[in-house]
Design a protein around this motif. Structure first.
Motif, short mmCIF file in Angstrom:
data_model
loop_
_atom_site.label_atom_id
_atom_site.label_comp_id
_atom_site.label_asym_id
_atom_site.label_seq_id
_atom_site.Cartn_x
_atom_site.Cartn_y
_atom_site.Cartn_z
N GLU A 223 -39.79 -43.95 49.39
CA GLU A 223 -40.93 -42.83 49.79
C GLU A 223 -42.39 -43.57 49.51
OE1 GLU A 223 -42.82 -38.90 47.82
OE2 GLU A 223 -40.32 -39.15 47.83
N VAL A 224 -42.27 -44.33 48.44
CA VAL A 224 -43.71 -45.12 48.01
C VAL A 224 -44.04 -46.27 48.99
CG1 VAL A 224 -44.77 -46.37 46.50
CG2 VAL A 224 -43.64 -44.44 45.45
N LEU A 225 -42.95 -46.75 49.40
CA LEU A 225 -43.13 -48.01 50.38
C LEU A 225 -43.50 -47.37 51.72
CD1 LEU A 225 -40.16 -50.20 49.46
CD2 LEU A 225 -42.67 -50.91 48.79
N GLU A 226 -43.02 -46.55 52.34
CA GLU A 226 -43.32 -46.03 53.56
C GLU A 226 -44.61 -45.31 53.62
OE1 GLU A 226 -42.71 -44.64 57.40
OE2 GLU A 226 -41.80 -46.00 56.33
N ALA A 227 -44.79 -44.67 52.43
CA ALA A 227 -46.36 -43.84 52.69
C ALA A 227 -47.45 -44.97 52.52
CB ALA A 227 -46.38 -42.93 51.52
N ASN A 228 -47.21 -46.05 51.99
CA ASN A 228 -48.29 -47.16 51.73
C ASN A 228 -48.29 -48.53 52.55
OD1 ASN A 228 -49.88 -45.74 49.40
ND2 ASN A 228 -47.82 -45.53 48.91
N ARG A 229 -46.96 -48.58 53.53
CA ARG A 229 -47.07 -49.87 53.95
C ARG A 229 -47.99 -50.23 54.87
NH1 ARG A 229 -42.13 -48.12 58.46
NH2 ARG A 229 -42.63 -50.27 59.44
N LYS A 230 -48.13 -51.77 55.07
CA LYS A 230 -49.23 -52.26 55.81
C LYS A 230 -48.49 -52.85 56.98
CE LYS A 230 -51.93 -54.97 53.35
NZ LYS A 230 -52.22 -55.90 52.62
N THR A 231 -49.29 -53.04 57.90
CA THR A 231 -48.77 -53.52 59.52
C THR A 231 -48.30 -54.83 59.04
OG1 THR A 231 -51.05 -54.47 59.77
CG2 THR A 231 -50.59 -52.15 60.62
N GLU A 232 -48.58 -55.54 58.19
CA GLU A 232 -48.01 -57.08 57.99
C GLU A 232 -46.71 -56.93 57.58
OE1 GLU A 232 -52.62 -57.15 57.54
OE2 GLU A 232 -51.10 -55.85 56.93
N TRP A 233 -46.40 -55.87 56.88
CA TRP A 233 -44.88 -55.79 56.34
C TRP A 233 -43.97 -55.52 57.32
CZ3 TRP A 233 -46.42 -52.26 51.75
CH2 TRP A 233 -47.64 -52.95 50.78
N ILE A 234 -43.48 -56.43 58.18
CA ILE A 234 -42.68 -55.94 59.39
C ILE A 234 -41.55 -55.11 58.93
CG2 ILE A 234 -41.41 -56.74 61.48
CD1 ILE A 234 -43.48 -59.26 61.16
N ASP A 235 -40.79 -55.65 58.00
CA ASP A 235 -39.55 -54.60 57.27
C ASP A 235 -39.54 -55.02 56.16
OD1 ASP A 235 -37.53 -56.36 56.95
OD2 ASP A 235 -37.23 -56.64 59.15
N ILE A 236 -38.68 -54.26 55.16
CA ILE A 236 -37.97 -54.53 54.01
C ILE A 236 -36.52 -54.26 54.21
CG2 ILE A 236 -37.82 -53.89 51.38
CD1 ILE A 236 -40.94 -53.69 51.44
N HIS A 237 -35.70 -55.18 53.66
CA HIS A 237 -34.43 -54.89 53.93
C HIS A 237 -33.44 -55.67 52.82
CE1 HIS A 237 -35.17 -58.75 55.92
NE2 HIS A 237 -33.84 -59.19 55.69
N ASN A 238 -32.30 -55.40 52.81
CA ASN A 238 -31.45 -55.75 51.71
C ASN A 238 -31.84 -55.48 50.41
OD1 ASN A 238 -29.17 -57.23 51.10
ND2 ASN A 238 -29.86 -59.10 51.08
N MET A 239 -32.29 -54.39 50.11
CA MET A 239 -32.80 -53.77 48.95
C MET A 239 -31.57 -53.67 48.08
SD MET A 239 -35.51 -51.13 47.71
CE MET A 239 -36.83 -52.00 48.30
N LYS A 240 -31.54 -53.95 46.64
CA LYS A 240 -30.47 -53.61 45.76
C LYS A 240 -31.32 -53.19 44.46
CE LYS A 240 -28.41 -57.42 46.68
NZ LYS A 240 -28.69 -57.95 47.78
N ILE A 241 -30.64 -52.18 43.73
CA ILE A 241 -31.55 -51.92 42.63
C ILE A 241 -30.46 -51.77 41.60
CG2 ILE A 241 -32.67 -49.96 41.47
CD1 ILE A 241 -33.70 -49.33 44.12
#
Length: 333
Positions: A223-241
Motif C-alpha cells: 500500500e505504501v509503495l503503490e501510493a508513493n511509486r515513482k515512474t522510474e520504479w518500473i516494478d518491484i517483484h520477488n518480495m519476501k518478508i
C-alpha cells in the motif's frame, strides 16, 4: 535500516518483570482460595496460574535474548526466540485447558462439598480483575512495540481471566443453590475455550518460525509503495518478508531503466528503502536486488520520454500482493 532506541527493549523487559511478579502473587492467592473452598474448579484455575508464572519468566528470558545485538552465530539477531517461547506458552495454555477439563470430569464423577465460598469468591474475583488489567496493558504495549511475547502474555492473562470468571460464577451459583456439580460443568466449558486460545497462539508462533507470509504486513508495505511509486520504479517483484521478533527483513527485486548509471540506480533503490523506513513502524533490514528493464517492460513502463523505448506503453500495472511477490518482472499480460 531503521533501529529503535534501546529504551523500547528496556520497557518491554521491565513490564514483563511486572507480569512475572504478579503471576506469583496471584498464584498464591488462588492456592489460598482453593484451600479455603475445597473447590476443584478453583484448584484447576490455580494450576492454570502456574502456567502464567512459567510463561512470564520464559517471556522475560526471550525478551532479554531478542534485545541482544547480532553476533557471528546469529547474523539476523535473536528475535526468532520470541516465536519459540510464544509457541511453548501456547502449548502450556492448551495443557492447562486439558487439566481443567480433567478436574471438571473428576468432580462430576466423585463429587465434592465446598466450603467458605463467600471468602473464596472475593479472592478469586480480585485475581480476575488484576489479571484482566495486566492482560489489557500487555496486549496494548505489545501491539505498540510489535512484541509477540507481550501480546501472547496479555492474551494468556485475559484467557485466564475468562476462566476465573467462570469459576466465580459457578461458585456464586453453588453458594446460593448448593448444586455442587455446576462449577464442574462451567470448568469443562472454559477448559475447552482455553485449549482453543492455546492452539491459536501456537499457530501464530509456528507461522513466524516457518516464515509464513503475513498478509497484513505485506499489504501495508505494498500500500505504501503503490501510493508513493515513482515512474522510474518500473516494478518491484520477488518480495519476501521475514519476521525476527519485532523486526522485519525484506528481500525484493526492483526493475529500473537499463541505461541508468550505477549511482543513479542505487539512489532510486535507496529512495524505496527510505520510503518504507518512514512509513512502516518496525525495525527493518533490507536486501534489494536491482534488475535492468527488458523490451517486454516497455508496455508497463511509465517513463513517457524514455530515450530507448522499443515498444509502446499499454497500461499501468497496479502493484498487488500477487505481482509484487511473483518471481517474474511485471508485464502487460
Amino acid at each position: 535500516m531503521k533501529d529503535h532506541s534501546n529504551n523500547n527493549n528496556i520497557n518491554k523487559i521491565g513490564f514483563q518483570k511486572i507480569i512475572a511478579v504478579f503471576g506469583v502473587i496471584l498464584f498464591i492467592g488462588k492456592i489460598i482460595a482453593w484451600k479455603l473452598t475445597n473447590s476443584d474448579a478453583v484448584f484447576s484455575d490455580a494450576m492454570e496460574s502456574i502456567v502464567n508464572v512459567i510463561s512470564a519468566f520464559m517471556g522475560l528470558y526471550s525478551l532479554y535474548l531478542a534485545a541482544k545485538p547480532k553476533d557471528e552465530d546469529h547474523p539476523y539477531g535473536h528475535g526468532k526466540v520470541e516465536f519459540v517461547t510464544s509457541g511453548i506458552e501456547g502449548a502450556l495454555i492448551a495443557i492447562a485447558g486439558i487439566m481443567i477439563i480433567y478436574e471438571g470430569i473428576n468432580s462430576l464423577i466423585v463429587g465434592k462439598v465446598l466450603s467458605k465460598l463467600d471468602l473464596g469468591i472475593w479472592i478469586i474475583t480480585a485475581t480476575a480483575i488484576i489479571n484482566y488489567l495486566l492482560g489489557y496493558i500487555s496486549i496494548k504495549k505489545g501491539k505498540a512495540e510489535n512484541s509477540l511475547v507481550l501480546i501472547s502474555s496479555g492474551k494468556h492473562l485475559q484467557s485466564d481471566t475468562i476462566t476465573t470468571i467462570g469459576v466465580v460464577l459457578s461458585l456464586i451459583i453453588v453458594y446460593f443453590t448448593k448444586i455442587y456439580w455446576i462449577d464442574s460443568v462451567v470448568a469443562l466449558i472454559f477448559g475447552g475455550y482455553i485449549i482453543f486460545v492455546g492452539y491459536k497462539i501456537v499457530r501464530k508462533s509456528l507461522s513466524g518460525i516457518m516464515d509464513e507470509q503475513d498478509p497484513e504486513i505485506l499489504n501495508k508495505i505494498i500500500e505504501v509503495l503503490e501510493a508513493n511509486r515513482k515512474t522510474e520504479w518500473i516494478d518491484i517483484h520477488n518480495m519476501k518478508i521475514q519476521q525476527f521478533g519485532s523486526s522485519l527483513h525484506i528481500d525484493a527485486h526492483i526493475t529500473l531503466p537499463w541505461y541508468y548509471s550505477l549511482r543513479d540506480a542505487h539512489k532510486e533503490m535507496e529512495n524505496v528503502i527510505l520510503l518504507l523506513v518512514e512509513n512502516i513502524d518496525r525495525n527493518i533490514e533490507f536486501n534489494f536486488h536491482m534488475d535492468d528493464c527488458k523490451p517486454f517492460s516497455c508496455p508497463v513502463c511509465q517513463i513517457m520520454d524514455c530515450p530507448v523505448r522499443e515498444r509502446e506503453f499499454v497500461k499501468r500495472v497496479t502493484w498487488t500482493a500477487e505481482n509484487v511477490t511473483n518471481l517474474k518482472k511485471h508485464t502487460a499480460n
